[in-house]
Design an enzyme around this catalytic site. Structure first.
Site, short mmCIF file in Angstrom:
data_model
loop_
_atom_site.label_atom_id
_atom_site.label_comp_id
_atom_site.label_asym_id
_atom_site.label_seq_id
_atom_site.Cartn_x
_atom_site.Cartn_y
_atom_site.Cartn_z
N GLU A 64 44.84 43.27 36.02
CA GLU A 64 44.80 43.74 37.40
C GLU A 64 43.35 43.80 37.86
OE1 GLU A 64 46.97 47.38 38.22
OE2 GLU A 64 45.50 48.00 39.72
N GLU B 72 39.84 49.96 46.49
CA GLU B 72 40.74 51.10 46.62
C GLU B 72 39.96 52.26 47.22
OE1 GLU B 72 43.96 51.70 43.35
OE2 GLU B 72 42.11 51.12 42.32
#
Length: 271
Positions: free
Chosen positions: A154, A159
């Site tokens: 990932e 974020e």
């Protein structure tokens, strides 16, 4: 509309100013070809291009998120001005892992429609604000179905958690370095919900670099993994989502105002 506006602004720049502007662009291969592009042009209220994006639906118990992801244009729609607007709302109507859902939002991915190994990945976005908000632009290995997470890998391009309005994070997850043990760094800047900013990654064999507004703030290589396996040499697909609540951001509280929006100007990939 967006193209003509940008062109007129460029034409007003002097030659020296153009040179300076060029230096501020996030690094990437100037001769690279565009392999994926969505500028979200279309009529207001339309859903995202189904030839590029799949709408995920349902809840997410893995991170203990509180929202229900809806299909179509219910919580992710074009605004008619060249943006995709992902909206988180405080509303019920569904059953989540914790009981009756109290929020809705949207999550889009390119699985089965676009995958890429290496390249320059960039999105220009304006983030939501408020406790409990969790917007993300990220990618998962396309072998997640057969290999599982985190073995598939990932890459979190960007974020943000609402209690840190001036901070964004870039992280990698893989076998031995997943979840809270993911390897990454934070970039501190302005309140990212006040305006648009670009979030980019340059991904090449044995190297991933993160940028905000063209500023390099992190580089990761296999040497950072403490002997764990580097799982970033195969195709990944893209994800855009706005989560509400979860283990990392925590739940919304009385200070959180709804609806909240993640506004995406574009997503471009060159390689």
């Amino acid at each position: 509309m967006k193209t003509s506006t940008r062109l007129s602004r460029l034409l007003r720049l002097t030659a020296p100013a153009l040179a300076v502007a060029a230096m501020l662009v996030a690094p990437g291969n100037a001769g690279a070809a565009t392999v994926f592009s969505d500028d979200f042009n279309g009529p207001a209220g339309a859903a995202a291009d189904a030839s590029k994006w799949t709408m995920e639906t349902g809840d997410n118990v893995n991170n203990h998120e509180l929202e229900w992801y809806t299909p179509g244009a219910q919580n992710a729609a074009l605004d008619g001005q060249g943006h995709l607007v992902i909206t988180a709302r405080q509303e019920g109507g569904h059953t989540c892992w914790y009981g009756p859902c109290t929020y809705t939002s949207a999550r889009l991915n390119t699985s089965g429609k676009f995958t890429q190994t290496y390249g320059h990945f960039e999105a220009r976005m304006k983030l939501p604000r408020g406790q409990g908000m969790w917007p993300a632009f990220w990618a998962l290995g396309n072998d997640i179905g057969s290999n599982g997470w985190p073995n598939c890998g990932e890459i979190d391009f960007m974020e943000n958690v609402g209690f840190e309005p001036n901070t964004v994070h870039g992280t990698i997850h893989g076998p031995g370095y997943s979840g809270a043990n993911g390897i990454g760094a934070a970039y501190n800047g302005p309140n990212f919900s006040d305006d648009f900013h670009t979030y980019a990654v340059d991904w090449s064999p044995n190297s991933i670099k993160w940028y905000v507004d063209g500023n390099l703030y992190q580089t990761r290589t296999p040497a950072d993994l403490g002997g764990n396996r580097w799982v970033f040499d195969h195709p990944f697909f893209l994800i855009l989502n706005l989560a509400v609540g979860g283990d990392w951001p925590g739940s919304p509280n009385g200070s959180t105002q709804f609806p909240q929006q993640l506004v995406v100007d574009y997503v471009h990939v060159t390689a």
